[in-house]
Write a protein that holds these residues in place. Structure first.
Motif, PDB file in Angstrom:
ATOM      1  N   VAL A 126       0.841  -1.199   0.000  1.00  0.00           N
ATOM      2  CA  VAL A 126       0.000   0.000   0.000  1.00  0.00           C
ATOM      3  C   VAL A 126       0.874   1.247   0.000  1.00  0.00           C
ATOM      4  N   GLN A 129       0.585   7.008   1.979  1.00  0.00           N
ATOM      5  CA  GLN A 129      -0.556   7.805   2.453  1.00  0.00           C
ATOM      6  C   GLN A 129      -1.616   6.951   3.153  1.00  0.00           C
ATOM      7  N   TYR A 130      -1.532   5.637   2.962  1.00  0.00           N
ATOM      8  CA  TYR A 130      -2.507   4.729   3.587  1.00  0.00           C
ATOM      9  C   TYR A 130      -1.911   3.919   4.733  1.00  0.00           C
ATOM     10  N   TYR A 131      -0.702   4.253   5.143  1.00  0.00           N
ATOM     11  CA  TYR A 131      -0.009   3.447   6.146  1.00  0.00           C
ATOM     12  C   TYR A 131      -0.792   3.319   7.456  1.00  0.00           C
ATOM     13  N   GLY A 133      -4.027   3.436   8.129  1.00  0.00           N
ATOM     14  CA  GLY A 133      -5.140   2.513   8.026  1.00  0.00           C
ATOM     15  C   GLY A 133      -4.680   1.088   7.769  1.00  0.00           C
ATOM     16  N   ALA A 134      -3.621   0.931   6.960  1.00  0.00           N
ATOM     17  CA  ALA A 134      -3.110  -0.406   6.663  1.00  0.00           C
ATOM     18  C   ALA A 134      -2.550  -1.065   7.919  1.00  0.00           C
TER      19      ALA A 134
END
Length: 220
Positions: A126, A129-131, A133-134
């Motif tokens: 991923v 910018q999505y770290y 949530g990931a």
């Protein structure tokens, strides 16, 4: 009977591949000798955040390789269950069927568990910018709730089946008692210390010792 002899040797090789691949896969989980000898009686909470950091930084190759090798060993574990059941059916067909059925169900569940953990590695792809949530997603996925928890519980049946088969072969005196005891001890170590790689490695060594006379009988 050259064809039958060759078939038995191929099956014997399968019994050998299961412990070899399993031991190799478990060894790859350790970064030092000291980490192997860090024995614990209860598994601490899984550090999914640390796994995410490794995957996001591109350091997940060892994780993938170790789990892929263990996953590759599982078909040979299934062969092992079937071979033990085949020998036991000659003297105790009911117990052979019961042990095989339980072991097969468990090994299929175990394959599902290992493949689930392999699929978690995809989260490392991923974007930055999505770290956040990931990371939260990976922590939740590895909490062993819902289907993963149920599937993990079913995977224990693999070793219940092995124990039943080993006990039957011991009682019927088809293989040495000491070797069947090794299969029982190895299976119990897996059940008691599931997900604790050093204990599972030792359990695999016990299983391989237990299977040795079975392998020799097939090969001979």
């Amino acid at each position: 009977m050259p064809d039958q002899s060759m078939t038995k040797k191929i099956v014997a090789s399968s019994l050998l591949l299961f412990p070899i691949l399993s031991i190799l896969g478990f060894l790859l989980h350790f970064h030092s000798v000291h980490s192997f000898f860090n024995f614990q009686w209860q598994r601490p909470p899984y550090d999914a955040g640390r796994l995410f950091d490794a995957l996001a930084a591109g350091r997940g190759h060892g994780y993938m390789l170790a789990h892929t090798i263990v996953y590759g060993a599982l078909p040979f574990l299934l062969v092992t269950i079937l071979v033990l059941a085949w020998y036991l059916r000659q003297t105790s067909p009911t117990l052979a069927f019961l042990g095989a059925a339980i072991g097969i169900i468990g090994s299929l569940a175990l394959a599902g568990v290992v493949s689930s953990w392999l699929s978690f590695a995809a989260i490392g792809r991923v974007g930055p910018q999505y770290y956040e949530g990931a990371r939260a997603g990976l922590i939740e996925l590895t909490n062993k709730r819902g289907f993963l928890q149920w599937n993990t519980g079913c995977s224990y049946l693999t070793f219940v089946g092995l124990i039943l088969l080993a006990v039957g072969l011991w009682i019927r005196k088809q293989f040495p008692a000491g070797n069947m005891l090794c299969i029982i001890i190895g299976s119990l170590l897996f059940m008691l210390f599931m997900d604790m790689d050093n204990w599972m490695l030792i359990g695999t060594v016990f299983l391989s010792i237990g299977l040795w006379p079975v392998l020799k009988k097939l090969w001979g």
